[in-house]
Design a protein around this motif. Sequence first.
Motif, mmCIF file in Angstrom:
data_model
loop_
_atom_site.group_PDB
_atom_site.id
_atom_site.type_symbol
_atom_site.label_atom_id
_atom_site.label_comp_id
_atom_site.label_asym_id
_atom_site.label_seq_id
_atom_site.Cartn_x
_atom_site.Cartn_y
_atom_site.Cartn_z
ATOM 1 N N ARG A 1 -0.520 2.710 2.090
ATOM 2 C CA ARG A 1 0.158 2.002 3.056
ATOM 3 C C ARG A 1 1.205 1.172 2.768
ATOM 4 N N ILE A 2 0.939 -0.102 2.107
ATOM 5 C CA ILE A 2 1.925 -1.067 1.441
ATOM 6 C C ILE A 2 2.192 -0.390 0.465
ATOM 7 N N ALA A 3 1.358 0.594 -0.337
ATOM 8 C CA ALA A 3 2.682 0.986 -2.199
ATOM 9 C C ALA A 3 3.523 2.026 -1.842
ATOM 10 N N ARG A 4 3.385 2.800 -0.578
ATOM 11 C CA ARG A 4 4.490 3.751 -0.315
ATOM 12 C C ARG A 4 5.423 2.499 0.315
ATOM 13 N N ALA A 5 5.886 1.898 1.291
ATOM 14 C CA ALA A 5 6.456 0.771 1.700
ATOM 15 C C ALA A 5 6.858 -0.103 0.599
ATOM 16 N N TYR A 6 6.448 -0.464 -0.199
ATOM 17 C CA TYR A 6 6.898 -0.776 -1.337
ATOM 18 C C TYR A 6 8.451 0.479 -2.310
ATOM 19 N N ASP A 7 7.782 1.589 -1.777
ATOM 20 C CA ASP A 7 8.192 2.056 -2.937
ATOM 21 C C ASP A 7 9.677 2.596 -1.924
ATOM 22 N N TYR A 8 9.641 2.828 -0.661
ATOM 23 C CA TYR A 8 10.751 2.931 0.360
ATOM 24 C C TYR A 8 11.524 1.664 0.325
ATOM 25 N N ALA A 9 10.781 0.951 0.093
ATOM 26 C CA ALA A 9 12.082 -0.606 -0.006
ATOM 27 C C ALA A 9 12.701 -0.924 -0.849
ATOM 28 N N GLY A 10 12.556 -0.075 -2.547
ATOM 29 C CA GLY A 10 13.071 -0.018 -3.396
ATOM 30 C C GLY A 10 12.151 -0.616 -4.347
ATOM 31 N N ASP A 11 11.108 -1.212 -3.495
ATOM 32 C CA ASP A 11 10.595 -1.909 -5.029
ATOM 33 C C ASP A 11 9.216 -1.175 -6.041
ATOM 34 N N ARG A 12 10.250 -0.204 -6.954
ATOM 35 C CA ARG A 12 8.787 0.323 -7.843
ATOM 36 C C ARG A 12 7.746 -0.791 -8.776
ATOM 37 N N GLY A 13 8.160 -1.328 -9.065
ATOM 38 C CA GLY A 13 6.823 -2.528 -9.774
ATOM 39 C C GLY A 13 5.723 -2.787 -9.114
ATOM 40 N N ARG A 14 6.099 -3.412 -7.303
ATOM 41 C CA ARG A 14 5.577 -3.683 -6.629
ATOM 42 C C ARG A 14 4.252 -2.297 -6.079
ATOM 43 N N ALA A 15 4.640 -0.780 -5.824
ATOM 44 C CA ALA A 15 4.887 -0.017 -5.632
ATOM 45 C C ALA A 15 3.591 0.274 -6.554
ATOM 46 N N ARG A 16 3.875 0.811 -7.616
ATOM 47 C CA ARG A 16 2.840 0.781 -8.759
ATOM 48 C C ARG A 16 1.625 -0.052 -8.749
ATOM 49 N N GLU A 17 2.094 -0.810 -8.593
ATOM 50 C CA GLU A 17 0.995 -1.824 -8.820
ATOM 51 C C GLU A 17 -0.090 -1.478 -7.141
ATOM 52 N N MET A 18 0.408 -1.590 -6.084
ATOM 53 C CA MET A 18 -0.492 -1.615 -5.398
ATOM 54 C C MET A 18 -0.731 -0.034 -5.318
ATOM 55 N N MET A 19 -0.382 0.340 -5.782
ATOM 56 C CA MET A 19 -0.691 2.212 -5.667
ATOM 57 C C MET A 19 -1.952 2.527 -6.670
ATOM 58 N N LYS A 20 -1.805 1.723 -7.049
ATOM 59 C CA LYS A 20 -3.016 1.489 -8.783
ATOM 60 C C LYS A 20 -4.368 0.365 -7.779
ATOM 61 N N ARG A 21 -3.954 -0.341 -7.533
ATOM 62 C CA ARG A 21 -5.281 -1.019 -6.710
ATOM 63 C C ARG A 21 -6.226 -0.169 -5.173
ATOM 64 N N ALA A 22 -4.936 0.729 -4.399
ATOM 65 C CA ALA A 22 -5.534 1.430 -3.510
ATOM 66 C C ALA A 22 -6.756 2.395 -4.259
ATOM 67 N N VAL A 23 -5.985 3.088 -5.475
ATOM 68 C CA VAL A 23 -6.668 3.595 -6.304
ATOM 69 C C VAL A 23 -8.415 3.352 -6.651
ATOM 70 N N ALA A 24 -8.511 2.323 -7.456
ATOM 71 C CA ALA A 24 -9.093 1.190 -7.640
ATOM 72 C C ALA A 24 -10.435 0.902 -5.794
ATOM 73 N N GLN A 25 -9.645 0.596 -5.042
ATOM 74 C CA GLN A 25 -9.820 0.456 -3.787
ATOM 75 C C GLN A 25 -11.325 1.653 -2.920
ATOM 76 N N TYR A 26 -10.544 2.763 -3.736
ATOM 77 C CA TYR A 26 -10.636 4.191 -2.939
ATOM 78 C C TYR A 26 -11.968 4.793 -4.236
ATOM 79 N N LYS A 27 -12.249 4.312 -5.564
ATOM 80 C CA LYS A 27 -13.162 4.592 -6.380
ATOM 81 C C LYS A 27 -14.256 3.334 -5.895
ATOM 82 N N GLY A 28 -14.141 2.782 -5.444
ATOM 83 C CA GLY A 28 -15.389 0.863 -5.427
ATOM 84 C C GLY A 28 -14.786 0.346 -6.281
ATOM 85 N N GLU A 29 -14.255 -0.111 -7.089
ATOM 86 C CA GLU A 29 -14.103 -0.187 -8.248
ATOM 87 C C GLU A 29 -13.673 -1.753 -7.993
ATOM 88 N N GLU A 30 -12.872 -1.648 -6.842
ATOM 89 C CA GLU A 30 -11.944 -3.365 -6.640
ATOM 90 C C GLU A 30 -12.668 -4.007 -5.387
#
Length: 158
Positions: A129-158
Amino acid sequence: MAADPARRDARPIVWMIGFLVIALVVYFVILGQRGFDLISSGTVAGIGVGIGVLILPFIGAWLIFATLRAGIEHQKLARIMAAEGRELDVSDLPRRPSGRIERDAADDLFAQIKQEWEADPTDWHSTYRIARAYDYAGDRGRAREMMKRAVAQYKGEE
């Protein structure tokens, strides 16, 4: 019953991605042939440039693979969030003529979602959700970073 206007047909996008991947593969094959031609010239410069040219298709193939894999993983999380009813609802936020959410509204949404994320930064749902919020706020770099983190958390890698 009318179709949901928010659900668009993804086929044109899939076809475009497929076309671009095929075009890049053809380009990589041609580039590889040129690399072998340069190497077979026998000159020191030709061999050096040929090896450099041969490396480019491998880098390109890796970039295509990584980009497609990330897109598929992001879509998987988006489907799960939508099914759980936890996707950000931005339908009532004011928009610019371009369709983007107005800056003040996006910043307010971000502040709200940031508090939610700070309460539990280890939950992939809040990180998504914060990755999406970053995207809506126009901060694409942080949005990608947080989306990578969300994927890693989902997979149990973080």
